[in-house]
Design a protein around this motif. Sequence first.
Motif, PDB file in Angstrom:
ATOM      1  N   CYS A  44       1.057  -1.418  -0.127  1.00 16.98           N
ATOM      2  CA  CYS A  44       0.321  -0.210   0.004  1.00 16.98           C
ATOM      3  C   CYS A  44       1.013   0.981   0.232  1.00 16.98           C
ATOM      4  N   HIS A  46       4.283   2.006  -1.794  1.00 16.11           N
ATOM      5  CA  HIS A  46       4.897   1.471  -2.705  1.00 16.11           C
ATOM      6  C   HIS A  46       6.237   2.609  -3.837  1.00 16.11           C
ATOM      7  N   ASP A  48       6.866   2.558  -6.580  1.00 15.03           N
ATOM      8  CA  ASP A  48       6.769   2.550  -8.064  1.00 15.03           C
ATOM      9  C   ASP A  48       5.150   3.489  -7.712  1.00 15.03           C
ATOM     10  N   LEU A  49       4.657   3.682  -7.193  1.00 17.35           N
ATOM     11  CA  LEU A  49       3.427   4.212  -6.935  1.00 17.35           C
ATOM     12  C   LEU A  49       3.674   5.846  -5.556  1.00 17.35           C
ATOM     13  N   ASP A  53      -0.440   4.088  -3.283  1.00 16.38           N
ATOM     14  CA  ASP A  53      -1.393   2.833  -3.560  1.00 16.38           C
ATOM     15  C   ASP A  53      -2.036   3.064  -5.443  1.00 16.38           C
ATOM     16  N   GLY A  54      -1.963   4.365  -5.124  1.00 19.56           N
ATOM     17  CA  GLY A  54      -2.992   4.595  -6.337  1.00 19.56           C
ATOM     18  C   GLY A  54      -4.243   4.481  -6.359  1.00 19.56           C
ATOM     19  N   GLY A  67      -1.290  -1.929  -6.765  1.00 22.00           N
ATOM     20  CA  GLY A  67      -1.601  -0.341  -7.002  1.00 22.00           C
ATOM     21  C   GLY A  67      -2.998  -0.266  -7.818  1.00 22.00           C
ATOM     22  N   THR A 307       0.254  11.429  -6.036  1.00 21.23           N
ATOM     23  CA  THR A 307      -0.191  11.052  -4.977  1.00 21.23           C
ATOM     24  C   THR A 307      -1.367  10.774  -4.686  1.00 21.23           C
TER      25      THR A 307
END
Length: 415
Positions: A44, A46, A48-49, A53-54, A67, A307
Amino acid sequence: MPVGADPILPTDFLNADPAQAQLGQLLFYDKILSGNRNISCATCHHHDLASGDGLSLGIGEGGVGLGPDRVAGDIIKRVPRNAPALWNLGHRDVDVLFHDGRLEVSDIYGNGFNSPAQEWLPQGLDNILAAQALFPLVAQFEMAGNLGENDVVGALHDRIDAPWPILAKRVRIIPEYGALFVDAFDHIDSPDQITIVEIANAIAAFEITEWQSFDSPYDAYLAGTPLPEAAERGRQIFFGAGACSSCHSGPLFSDQDFHALSLPAFGPGRTRVHDPIPRDVGRMGKTNLLQDAYRFRTPSLRNVALTAPYGHNGAFATLDAMIRHHLDPLTSRDNWPHDQAQLPLAPWLEPIDFAIQSDEMEMERQRNHLDITPLTLTDQDIDDLVAFLQALTGETALYRPLGAPESVPSGLPVD
């Protein structure tokens, strides 16, 4: 220094041992800390995000993937609130965490914190981030799992602190972790001495060092480099007519206080034992004071462009939409389209995802709690504000010191 400016300096952050931070990176990504060994902190939050978590409302225990591509699996309910970003939470000004502020620096219980664990929170936690790291581990729908599935959630139903020794044992019996803890902590001479406190302190050390960000165009502006024209116009609105800085103040762009914005309500809510209605009363859930109803903590705006979605429940998918809600909250609330919510498909939950909106009395209560005054801005003003918020994005925000590990000592898969 320019009016309204508040720089962040490296010395503004809590101290963190590099060896503990490297250990914390592994623990942050290791699913060994979840009840069913299938979800980690990073699921939740990450890299990459951008440490989120997008999603509007997360998919915790029972979900698969990462995500916006995360699949709901056989979840019982969604996580009630949006996963907050981790940027600059190691700043010394941060003394309250979670959307409702249920974790605060305090010595009311003799352990340094006012928290949901009260007197059962263990001694020896280095800082508020270490304390925070413990609570997702014992949240049923986040990481603990459902009753009957594992020993962690079984212990949780006895007392909130009962699962932590179980999780600590899982970690310390892995030889690689044992050696890393002995190397990282001066007071640990053998793996059998490892407790949940050292685990939490290592995760906190990682978060403190990993998510520092203060090299944005705005920071360059504070040092004398002009902002692009649109961002400069937005800055003037932000600190002037837009009154944004009345709440988003200080170096983190947050007063760390609580405000009611009358965001559209949806999801399972953060229900309480005596209040099973699927609503979220915000700060009141911690204080039980009516004046705190529907108030939520002001988020930091640094790296905010990375975010999305926005709000304590991720109600708005874009900065433009979130700004427009601030300008006319009640009209925005009335006209809010359900497809603004970023919710992974879960057909069995759809009948209740927006059920609270049919409760006319509850909707009226929420409408009547509002801490912001409607304001008129032009479309150009809003575009300029968005440009300024984008100028709060760090130049190296997507290039972190440690990043995600390729593997973890437990051997479990890394998201």
